[in-house]
Every structure is written in structure tokens, then in C-alpha cells.
Design a protein around this motif. Structure first.
Motif, PDB file in Angstrom:
ATOM      1  N   ILE A   3     -14.180  65.382 -56.976  1.00  0.00           N
ATOM      2  CA  ILE A   3     -14.453  64.879 -58.589  1.00  0.00           C
ATOM      3  C   ILE A   3     -15.925  63.398 -58.138  1.00  0.00           C
ATOM      4  CG2 ILE A   3     -12.530  63.118 -57.210  1.00  0.00           C
ATOM      5  CD1 ILE A   3     -13.065  64.786 -61.540  1.00  0.00           C
ATOM      6  N   VAL A   6     -18.773  64.490 -59.582  1.00  0.00           N
ATOM      7  CA  VAL A   6     -18.613  64.772 -61.254  1.00  0.00           C
ATOM      8  C   VAL A   6     -18.696  63.115 -61.951  1.00  0.00           C
ATOM      9  CG1 VAL A   6     -17.244  65.307 -62.639  1.00  0.00           C
ATOM     10  CG2 VAL A   6     -17.693  66.353 -61.312  1.00  0.00           C
ATOM     11  N   PHE A   7     -17.337  62.165 -61.477  1.00  0.00           N
ATOM     12  CA  PHE A   7     -17.613  60.962 -61.755  1.00  0.00           C
ATOM     13  C   PHE A   7     -19.119  60.057 -61.514  1.00  0.00           C
ATOM     14  CE2 PHE A   7     -13.422  58.680 -62.622  1.00  0.00           C
ATOM     15  CZ  PHE A   7     -12.564  59.400 -62.972  1.00  0.00           C
ATOM     16  N   LEU A  10     -21.455  61.957 -64.309  1.00  0.00           N
ATOM     17  CA  LEU A  10     -20.663  61.668 -65.576  1.00  0.00           C
ATOM     18  C   LEU A  10     -21.186  60.553 -66.523  1.00  0.00           C
ATOM     19  CD1 LEU A  10     -17.531  63.462 -66.902  1.00  0.00           C
ATOM     20  CD2 LEU A  10     -19.492  63.702 -67.353  1.00  0.00           C
ATOM     21  N   LEU A  73     -16.578  64.776 -72.032  1.00  0.00           N
ATOM     22  CA  LEU A  73     -16.706  64.650 -71.880  1.00  0.00           C
ATOM     23  C   LEU A  73     -15.780  63.844 -70.465  1.00  0.00           C
ATOM     24  CD1 LEU A  73     -16.461  67.535 -69.448  1.00  0.00           C
ATOM     25  CD2 LEU A  73     -18.481  67.261 -68.977  1.00  0.00           C
ATOM     26  N   ALA A  74     -16.332  62.904 -70.189  1.00  0.00           N
ATOM     27  CA  ALA A  74     -16.155  61.218 -69.909  1.00  0.00           C
ATOM     28  C   ALA A  74     -14.824  60.801 -69.874  1.00  0.00           C
ATOM     29  CB  ALA A  74     -17.126  60.298 -69.542  1.00  0.00           C
ATOM     30  N   VAL A  76     -12.305  62.672 -71.685  1.00  0.00           N
ATOM     31  CA  VAL A  76     -11.191  64.314 -70.818  1.00  0.00           C
ATOM     32  C   VAL A  76     -11.153  63.605 -69.606  1.00  0.00           C
ATOM     33  CG1 VAL A  76     -10.569  66.408 -70.393  1.00  0.00           C
ATOM     34  CG2 VAL A  76     -11.132  65.345 -72.976  1.00  0.00           C
ATOM     35  N   THR A  77     -11.853  63.908 -69.049  1.00  0.00           N
ATOM     36  CA  THR A  77     -12.192  63.593 -66.968  1.00  0.00           C
ATOM     37  C   THR A  77     -11.282  62.081 -66.712  1.00  0.00           C
ATOM     38  OG1 THR A  77     -14.418  64.837 -67.383  1.00  0.00           O
ATOM     39  CG2 THR A  77     -13.289  63.481 -65.553  1.00  0.00           C
ATOM     40  N   VAL A  80      -7.560  62.729 -67.192  1.00  0.00           N
ATOM     41  CA  VAL A  80      -7.242  63.643 -66.690  1.00  0.00           C
ATOM     42  C   VAL A  80      -7.250  63.161 -65.011  1.00  0.00           C
ATOM     43  CG1 VAL A  80      -7.407  65.976 -65.358  1.00  0.00           C
ATOM     44  CG2 VAL A  80      -7.918  66.108 -67.941  1.00  0.00           C
ATOM     45  N   TYR A  81      -8.165  62.712 -64.407  1.00  0.00           N
ATOM     46  CA  TYR A  81      -7.899  61.656 -63.036  1.00  0.00           C
ATOM     47  C   TYR A  81      -8.545  60.180 -63.106  1.00  0.00           C
ATOM     48  CZ  TYR A  81      -9.738  66.380 -61.655  1.00  0.00           C
ATOM     49  OH  TYR A  81      -9.838  67.789 -61.610  1.00  0.00           O
ATOM     50  N   TRP A  82      -7.023  59.633 -64.043  1.00  0.00           N
ATOM     51  CA  TRP A  82      -6.665  58.631 -64.468  1.00  0.00           C
ATOM     52  C   TRP A  82      -6.261  57.901 -62.698  1.00  0.00           C
ATOM     53  CZ3 TRP A  82      -7.948  55.589 -68.175  1.00  0.00           C
ATOM     54  CH2 TRP A  82      -7.016  54.299 -67.507  1.00  0.00           C
ATOM     55  N   ALA A  87     -11.733  55.368 -63.324  1.00  0.00           N
ATOM     56  CA  ALA A  87     -11.331  56.526 -64.939  1.00  0.00           C
ATOM     57  C   ALA A  87     -11.722  54.716 -66.213  1.00  0.00           C
ATOM     58  CB  ALA A  87     -10.038  56.534 -64.040  1.00  0.00           C
TER      59      ALA A  87
END
Length: 161
Positions: A3, A6-7, A10, A73-74, A76-77, A80-82, A87
């Protein structure tokens, strides 16, 4: 891919996309529209009509719409991963671009472009609309420029988290 990776990806891709779009809009705000305003109305109208056709190409639309997709997408991500560091900056950057750049374009600039496309540059009434177009379109372009630049900054901050 973790993750954290991914962060990072993004934030990096969104930062680059927002910066690229901010630069394009900045050019219009600082010199393109000023140059068009110096032309006789019929020539300025014809030039902007041409620009509005040519801008609908895969490179610009890929960058503009692709950045919106990455920003969505950023967002939403981020939701979800607050709990993840950065984030909030993904959320802020995505929201700034989606609302201040993408939605503003749809709500304010595209309708003006559509109205301009319907004009005959040589029609005397077109000159009246042209003056309104120049001021209104440019104001909303300033908003888009600032929003895209602020979004790039938010994504830049997210990269450092």
C-alpha cells in the motif's frame, strides 16, 4: 505491491498530471487569451474555435482525463486507507483537481466553448459574445489553473509522507 508503494505511485503520477495540466492552463491565463484579445474579434473567435477543435486530441485528453481518473483513484484509496500517512493529502489533491479543474471545465469552460463554436466569426453579434467569452472563460481558467497547481502541491506533500 504494498500500500505504501501504491500511495507513492498514485501521488507521483497525480502530481505530474496535475502539474502538466496546470502548466497548460497557466499558458492560457497568462498569454494565450491576452494574445487572442488583441486580435480583431472575428480573428480571435476563429483562432479560439480552432484551438477548441485541436485540443480534443489523444495527448491532451489523455493527460486531462487520465489525471482525473488517477485523482478519483487517489480519493478512493485515501478513503479506504485513511489511517495511512499522506491519505489526507491524496484526498485533498484529488478533490482539488476533480472539483476545481475537471468539474469547472465541464460546468463553465465547455459551455462557453460550445456557444463560441456555434458563432460565425464574421457575424457582428459574435463580437459582443467574444468580449463576454474572453472575460468569463479566462476567469474560470484562472480557477482551473490554481486548482490544478494546488492539487499538484497536495500530491507533492503526499509524496513526502
Amino acid at each position: 505491491m504494498t500500500i505504501d508503494q501504491v500511495f507513492f505511485v498514485l501521488a507521483l503520477v497525480a502530481c505530474l498530471g496535475c502539474g502538466l495540466i496546470a502548466g497548460a492552463f497557466f499558458a492560457f491565463s497568462t498569454f494565450v487569451m491576452k494574445a487572442l484579445s488583441r486580435l480583431p474579434a472575428n480573428e480571435g473567435i476563429a483562432a479560439m474555435q480552432s484551438i477548441n477543435v485541436v485540443v480534443l486530441n489523444p495527448l491532451f485528453l489523455g493527460a486531462f482525463v487520465g489525471t482525473a481518473a488517477i485523482c478519483a483513484l487517489a480519493v478512493v484509496t485515501a478513503i479506504v486507507y485513511w489511517h495511512m500517512p499522506g491519505a489526507v493529502w491524496l484526498l485533498v489533491g484529488g478533490a482539488l483537481y476533480l472539483i476545481g479543474t475537471f468539474a469547472v471545465t465541464r460546468a463553465f469552460n465547455i459551455p462557453r466553448n460550445d456557444a463560441l463554436a456555434a458563432l460565425q466569426p464574421t457575424d457582428p453579434a459574435a463580437a459582443i459574445y467574444w468580449n463576454q467569452y474572453l472575460s468569463g472563460w479566462t476567469v474560470w481558467n484562472h480557477v482551473r489553473t490554481i486548482a490544478a497547481l494546488a492539487a499538484a502541491a497536495a500530491f507533492g506533500i503526499a509524496l513526502g509522507r
